[in-house]
Structures are given as structure tokens and as C-alpha cells.
Motif scaffolding. Structure first.
Motif, mmCIF file in Angstrom:
data_model
loop_
_atom_site.group_PDB
_atom_site.id
_atom_site.type_symbol
_atom_site.label_atom_id
_atom_site.label_comp_id
_atom_site.label_asym_id
_atom_site.label_seq_id
_atom_site.Cartn_x
_atom_site.Cartn_y
_atom_site.Cartn_z
ATOM 1 N N UNK A 178 0.842 -1.187 0.000
ATOM 2 C CA UNK A 178 0.000 0.000 0.000
ATOM 3 C C UNK A 178 0.882 1.245 0.000
ATOM 4 N N UNK A 179 0.928 1.963 -1.042
ATOM 5 C CA UNK A 179 1.734 3.181 -1.253
ATOM 6 C C UNK A 179 3.237 2.920 -1.267
ATOM 7 N N UNK A 180 3.674 1.716 -1.069
ATOM 8 C CA UNK A 180 5.111 1.418 -1.092
ATOM 9 C C UNK A 180 5.433 0.357 -2.132
ATOM 10 N N UNK A 181 6.620 0.507 -2.703
ATOM 11 C CA UNK A 181 7.132 -0.461 -3.665
ATOM 12 C C UNK A 181 8.590 -0.715 -3.328
ATOM 13 N N UNK A 182 8.983 -1.963 -3.333
ATOM 14 C CA UNK A 182 10.384 -2.294 -3.153
ATOM 15 C C UNK A 182 10.904 -2.863 -4.464
ATOM 16 N N UNK A 183 12.068 -2.377 -4.854
ATOM 17 C CA UNK A 183 12.736 -2.857 -6.057
ATOM 18 C C UNK A 183 14.058 -3.498 -5.671
ATOM 19 N N UNK A 184 14.339 -4.616 -6.262
ATOM 20 C CA UNK A 184 15.572 -5.344 -5.970
ATOM 21 C C UNK A 184 16.354 -5.542 -7.254
ATOM 22 N N UNK A 185 17.584 -5.096 -7.255
ATOM 23 C CA UNK A 185 18.477 -5.308 -8.389
ATOM 24 C C UNK A 185 19.648 -6.150 -7.900
ATOM 25 N N UNK A 186 19.565 -7.433 -8.186
ATOM 26 C CA UNK A 186 20.587 -8.348 -7.672
ATOM 27 C C UNK A 186 21.915 -8.184 -8.395
ATOM 28 N N UNK A 187 21.857 -7.696 -9.601
ATOM 29 C CA UNK A 187 23.087 -7.536 -10.377
ATOM 30 C C UNK A 187 24.041 -6.561 -9.697
ATOM 31 N N UNK A 188 23.480 -5.461 -9.206
ATOM 32 C CA UNK A 188 24.315 -4.458 -8.546
ATOM 33 C C UNK A 188 24.100 -4.454 -7.043
ATOM 34 N N UNK A 189 23.367 -5.435 -6.534
ATOM 35 C CA UNK A 189 23.120 -5.550 -5.096
ATOM 36 C C UNK A 189 22.552 -4.258 -4.520
ATOM 37 N N UNK A 190 21.436 -3.887 -5.070
ATOM 38 C CA UNK A 190 20.806 -2.621 -4.705
ATOM 39 C C UNK A 190 19.320 -2.841 -4.435
ATOM 40 N N UNK A 191 18.872 -2.170 -3.408
ATOM 41 C CA UNK A 191 17.478 -2.262 -2.964
ATOM 42 C C UNK A 191 16.940 -0.838 -2.846
ATOM 43 N N UNK A 192 15.714 -0.635 -3.249
ATOM 44 C CA UNK A 192 15.139 0.694 -3.042
ATOM 45 C C UNK A 192 13.715 0.576 -2.522
ATOM 46 N N UNK A 193 13.323 1.611 -1.820
ATOM 47 C CA UNK A 193 11.960 1.718 -1.297
ATOM 48 C C UNK A 193 11.348 2.970 -1.883
ATOM 49 N N UNK A 194 10.239 2.812 -2.546
ATOM 50 C CA UNK A 194 9.531 3.943 -3.102
ATOM 51 C C UNK A 194 8.250 4.154 -2.312
#
Lengths: 111, 115
Positions: free
Chosen positions: A60-76
């Protein structure tokens, strides 16, 4: 121990704007990630999680993105509200039973 | 909603004294944890506990610290001979721990102030 870090220690956004909080993790074997919100004087509160077999998960209003190639996580966070002001931590888990936390990003929402 | 409860919420103690922080994990959870957070810093792992014994501990968790599950519900952290640098928030957490990773539930924390 593991190393989980955040790109920015502070973030200020206008109310109603979208927020993006970033996190870098170090262990390529980590297969489970959690975002936590911590308000002043309180314990970390679960926001959303994601497993390594996914690259995106929405709540709900949040999205998590995971990029395993560069080992990066973001929270939108969409349409950021004053109640979203808090410190946000990412945590990685290589085993499912052990969690390593990042330093945290302090989000301030400007009314 | 089930929750992890911690007592006391704030403890003030003199340097050199012993403190016991108490936690009641969520009742059907199997893994229990203590974390520490010094003011303004990140959450640091201290110890994990499973099946009535320590499963993992960090380098912070030295002989000054001990954990115990004295009965079926409580999970305690004992800090002996407290030092000024032990002042921090101490968080208890638990997970269900069955069939794969899951949400780590935190308590509200116990603030320890060592004078």
C-alpha cells in the motif's frame, strides 16, 4: 559481519511527492530483504519485504525494487505524507534467520 | 495483532551494576533476538536464540552479556557490570522461523542509561 549501507543519510521531500530511499547490500547470497520504518523512540516497524526471486513487490503506497546484479534495494513511497517522516532501514538476510541492518535514512516530509 | 513486549521501557543504572532486560516474544515464534541501537546509529545484532540455546552471537556479545529463557514465555538479556558505553536502546525481536525466511517482529525497545 555483513555490510548493508545506504546511499543518503537524510532525505527531505514535499508532502504529496514520491520518495525513493536506496540501500546497497554486500552479500550476494542474501535472499531475503526487509524495509523497516523507525519513528523516534520506537522499535523498527515492518514495511515490506522481498525475496531474491523477485525484482519488484508492491504494497500500500510502497514499492520495493531489488536489483541483484548491482546488489541494490530501493523503497519507493508514493504520495508521501507527514506521517511517513521517520528513519528507514533496509535489512538483508542470507540465511532466513539472521538479519543485518543498514545505517538508515532519515526521511523528513515537508508540509 | 501479536506483538513482542519488552520491559522496562527505560532503565537508569549506575556504572558497574547489573541489569536485566525482559522480553516476551510472540508466542508461536521459534527464533529470538537481541539487538542494540546506540543513539543515532544503526541497529546492531547481539545474539540469536533457538531451541533453548544461543545459535549465533556477535563480537559485541562478550562475557558481559548473557541470555536466558527462564520459562515458556520470557526471554531475558542480562548485562553485568554495566559501562557507560552500554547506554543504548535494546530491542528484542522474534520470527516464526518455519519453512523459510519471514518477518522479524521487533518490540518497542528498552532504553538503558548508564550513569
Amino acid at each position: 559481519g555483513e555490510s548493508v549501507g545506504l546511499h543518503l543519510p537524510t532525505l527531505s521531500v514535499q508532502e504529496g511527492d514520491n520518495s525513493i530511499i536506496n540501500c546497497a547490500y554486500s552479500n550476494s547470497a542474501s535472499d531475503y530483504f526487509i524495509w523497516y520504518k523507525q519513528e523516534s523512540g520506537k522499535g523498527p516497524q515492518f514495511i515490506i519485504d522481498i525475496r531474491s526471486n523477485m525484482d519488484k513487490r508492491q504494497g500500500q503506497r510502497v514499492t520495493v525494487l531489488l536489483n541483484k546484479t548491482v546488489k541494490h534495494l530501493s523503497l519507493q513511497i508514493a504520495a508521501t505524507q507527514p506521517g511517513d517522516s521517520a528513519v528507514y532501514f533496509c535489512a538483508e538476510s542470507p540465511t532466513g534467520n539472521q538479519f543485518y541492518f543498514g545505517t538508515g535514512t532519515s526521511l523528513t516530509v515537508i508540509p | 495483532e501479536p506483538e513482542v513486549t519488552q520491559t522496562p521501557s527505560h532503565q537508569v543504572t549506575q556504572m558497574g551494576q547489573e541489569v536485566i532486560l525482559r522480553c516476551v516474544p510472540i508466542s508461536n515464534h521459534l527464533y529470538f533476538y537481541w539487538y542494540r541501537q546506540i543513539l543515532g546509529q544503526k541497529v546492531e545484532f547481539l545474539v540469536s536464540f533457538y531451541n533453548n540455546e544461543i545459535s549465533e552471537k556477535s563480537e559485541i556479545f562478550d562475557d558481559q552479556f548473557s541470555v536466558e529463557r527462564p520459562d515458556g514465555s520470557n526471554f531475558t538479556l542480562k548485562i553485568r557490570s554495566t559501562k557507560l558505553e552500554d547506554s543504548a536502546m535494546y530491542f528484542c525481536a522474534s520470527i516464526l522461523g518455519i519453512s523459510g525466511p519471514g518477518e522479524l517482529f521487533f518490540g518497542e525497545g528498552s532504553r538503558l542509561t548508564v550513569l
